[in-house]
Design an enzyme around this catalytic site. Sequence first.
Site, short mmCIF file in Angstrom:
data_model
loop_
_atom_site.label_atom_id
_atom_site.label_comp_id
_atom_site.label_asym_id
_atom_site.label_seq_id
_atom_site.Cartn_x
_atom_site.Cartn_y
_atom_site.Cartn_z
N LYS A 175 0.90 -1.16 0.00
CA LYS A 175 0.00 0.00 0.00
C LYS A 175 0.93 1.20 0.00
O LYS A 175 1.49 1.56 1.03
CB LYS A 175 -0.88 -0.03 1.25
CG LYS A 175 -2.22 0.69 1.12
CD LYS A 175 -2.14 2.13 0.70
CE LYS A 175 -1.85 3.06 1.87
NZ LYS A 175 -1.55 4.45 1.39
N GLY A 228 6.63 5.64 8.27
CA GLY A 228 5.76 6.81 8.22
C GLY A 228 5.79 7.54 9.54
O GLY A 228 6.78 7.46 10.28
N SER A 229 4.70 8.21 9.83
CA SER A 229 4.67 9.07 11.02
C SER A 229 4.52 8.25 12.30
O SER A 229 4.01 7.12 12.29
CB SER A 229 3.49 10.04 10.92
OG SER A 229 2.29 9.31 10.94
N GLY A 233 2.23 4.97 13.14
CA GLY A 233 2.98 3.81 13.64
C GLY A 233 2.40 3.29 14.94
O GLY A 233 2.26 2.08 15.15
N GLU A 250 9.34 2.02 11.25
CA GLU A 250 10.40 3.00 11.08
C GLU A 250 9.70 4.35 11.02
O GLU A 250 8.95 4.62 10.09
CB GLU A 250 11.20 2.71 9.80
CG GLU A 250 12.63 3.20 9.88
CD GLU A 250 12.76 4.66 9.54
OE1 GLU A 250 13.01 5.46 10.47
OE2 GLU A 250 12.57 5.02 8.38
N CYS A 284 13.52 11.24 7.08
CA CYS A 284 13.45 10.94 8.52
C CYS A 284 14.82 11.10 9.16
O CYS A 284 14.93 11.22 10.37
CB CYS A 284 12.85 9.57 8.77
SG CYS A 284 13.47 8.32 7.70
N GLU A 384 9.41 16.57 15.58
CA GLU A 384 9.81 16.45 14.17
C GLU A 384 9.00 17.44 13.32
O GLU A 384 7.78 17.49 13.43
CB GLU A 384 9.55 15.02 13.68
CG GLU A 384 10.06 14.80 12.28
CD GLU A 384 9.94 13.35 11.82
OE1 GLU A 384 8.86 12.76 12.01
OE2 GLU A 384 10.92 12.83 11.28
P1 ADP Z 1 3.41 10.71 6.30
O1 ADP Z 1 3.60 11.85 7.23
O2 ADP Z 1 4.66 10.12 5.76
O3 ADP Z 1 2.36 10.94 5.26
P2 ADP Z 1 1.69 8.71 7.42
O4 ADP Z 1 1.99 7.88 8.62
O5 ADP Z 1 0.45 9.52 7.42
O6 ADP Z 1 2.97 9.59 7.27
O7 ADP Z 1 1.69 7.83 6.11
C1 ADP Z 1 2.61 6.82 5.82
C2 ADP Z 1 1.87 5.67 5.17
O8 ADP Z 1 0.96 5.12 6.12
C3 ADP Z 1 1.02 6.07 3.96
O9 ADP Z 1 1.08 5.03 2.99
C4 ADP Z 1 -0.37 6.18 4.56
O10 ADP Z 1 -1.41 5.98 3.62
C5 ADP Z 1 -0.35 5.05 5.57
N1 ADP Z 1 -1.33 5.19 6.65
C6 ADP Z 1 -1.83 6.33 7.19
N2 ADP Z 1 -2.74 6.05 8.15
C7 ADP Z 1 -2.83 4.70 8.24
C8 ADP Z 1 -3.58 3.78 9.04
N3 ADP Z 1 -4.43 4.21 9.97
N4 ADP Z 1 -3.39 2.47 8.85
C9 ADP Z 1 -2.50 2.01 7.94
N5 ADP Z 1 -1.79 2.82 7.15
C10 ADP Z 1 -1.92 4.15 7.28
#
Ligand code: ADP
Length: 496
Positions: A175, A228-229, A233, A250, A284, A384
């Site tokens: 995804k 991701g964030s 996470g 990560e 990051c 961050e």
């Molecule tokens: P960023 O600040 O890098 O956009 P996110 O954590 O929002 O950080 O997104 C990183 C990835 O995680 C993206 O592919 C996003 O679609 C996915 N993502 C965001 N929310 C969820 C969730 N609740 N469950 C699973 N994946 C998610």
Amino acid sequence: MADTYKNFINGEWSATASGGTFENRNPADPTDVIGVFPESGEEEINEAVKAARSAFQGWSHTPPPHRGEIIRKVGDILAARKDELARLATREMGKIVAETGGDVQEGIDCAYLFAGEGRRLFGETIPCEFANKFGMSIRRPIGVAGLITPWNFPMAIPTWKGFPALVAGNTLVLKAAEDSPATAVKLMEIFEEAGMPPGVVNLVHGHGPTAGAPLVKHPDVGVVSFTGSSETGRLIARECGGMLKRLSLEMGGKNAQIVMDDADLDLALEGALWGAFGTTGQRCTATSRLIVHKKIAGQLTDMLVERAKKLRVGNGLDDSTEMGPLVNEKQLGRVAGYCKIGVEEGAELILGGERGSGKLAKGAFFMPTVFRGVTRNMRIFQEEIFGPVVSITEIGDFDEAIETLNDSAYGLSSSIYTRDVNRAFKAVEDIDAGITYINGPTIGAEVQFPFGGNKNTGNGHREVGTVGLDVFTEWKAVYVDYSGKLQRAQIDTFEG
Ligand code: ADP
């Protein structure tokens, strides 16, 4: 007319059942629509996981050198198409072409590293307590890997996760980030061209809560790897914890570069510029804190401001640009918000702090920003920001420098500039971070090294390097008793 892209499930390109779509636009020029993508949900995730699950039997029994061979071909195709892929990635997420080229190059390096792993996947042979007994440990694949990736390294991160997962015998569902879906499509096309059997790699587009969450929750997904964030996470960790699912996280960083009074200041300046403003600060591992010895702080600050204000900000597709836009308006709002917080907290804003004007006004451009007089209690020191914002904190000696660097909830990357080898090694020992550079910036990881961080950056795993395989494999201990009799270990029968 914008291109229409599809999901890649079981070796076929498909739209969603509902027909829902979302657009992806160029952050440097919002009138440029890169494409229209399927807005997928649980139904598409279920289909993709089903395909990956059925492909697992065949793929996990394919000899690892053959699996590695397909990955090697993926690397060859990435190399042949590097420039075109880099330009697409720049259109999607903004960073300059030299950097998206580097992003694709990381994918290529990673392909060759893990292609070779197909001929290694080493376990250990271990002596047993008895004669006529042989012991070894071997790696076994887990099953279906769910990969959730961000937009800042649209090619490198899917390959960092995908290649080790695949060479170890797992199948996968990716995804990809909603801000960089086209690059993920190209990666799938390349897998297809390289001869990957249907169902082994699958791509589902969509947003986090609607497409990412069902992937995390799916009972047939054995391992989740997320970048991701920290907010997301944490949600994913809660979900996986409840299911006792394997998970690699990560997340954020608040990386610092220390500059001691004996440092080569020109070198430290180059490092700070690249670390803070490369990828518009959206790595990051970006340098968001400069911890500078008070003896040279004034001089280094002047040098930094002088150079940072001359950085050429613009469309990443233009070869003369040195810093591209932020990924989207939402991120720009967040970065601007932190600049306001910094000023309110009493830090001194000495450069930038505002969006681009004139011909930059229409894109998500934010100007290189420097704060000085930043203290450890301030939010801009602790949180961050993920933008081209660097804060300067002065320290009086080495111990204070290390203590200040370690005063963070995160522990990803770190750096120290000094000519004193004793201090350099002491820093390696005492800095609480997954990566430490001596006389180099906080950014620039190489795929043959473990990548990841301590504290709130992760959950104890590392990506790439040889250890990157640990996320995607289970160890099995194997005992072969060729004595022809019952030999009872763990009881006191040793007759040596
Ligand atoms: P960023 O600040 O890098 O956009 P996110 O954590 O929002 O950080 O997104 C990183 C990835 O995680 C993206 O592919 C996003 O679609 C996915 N993502 C965001 N929310 C969820 C969730 N609740 N469950 C699973 N994946 C998610």
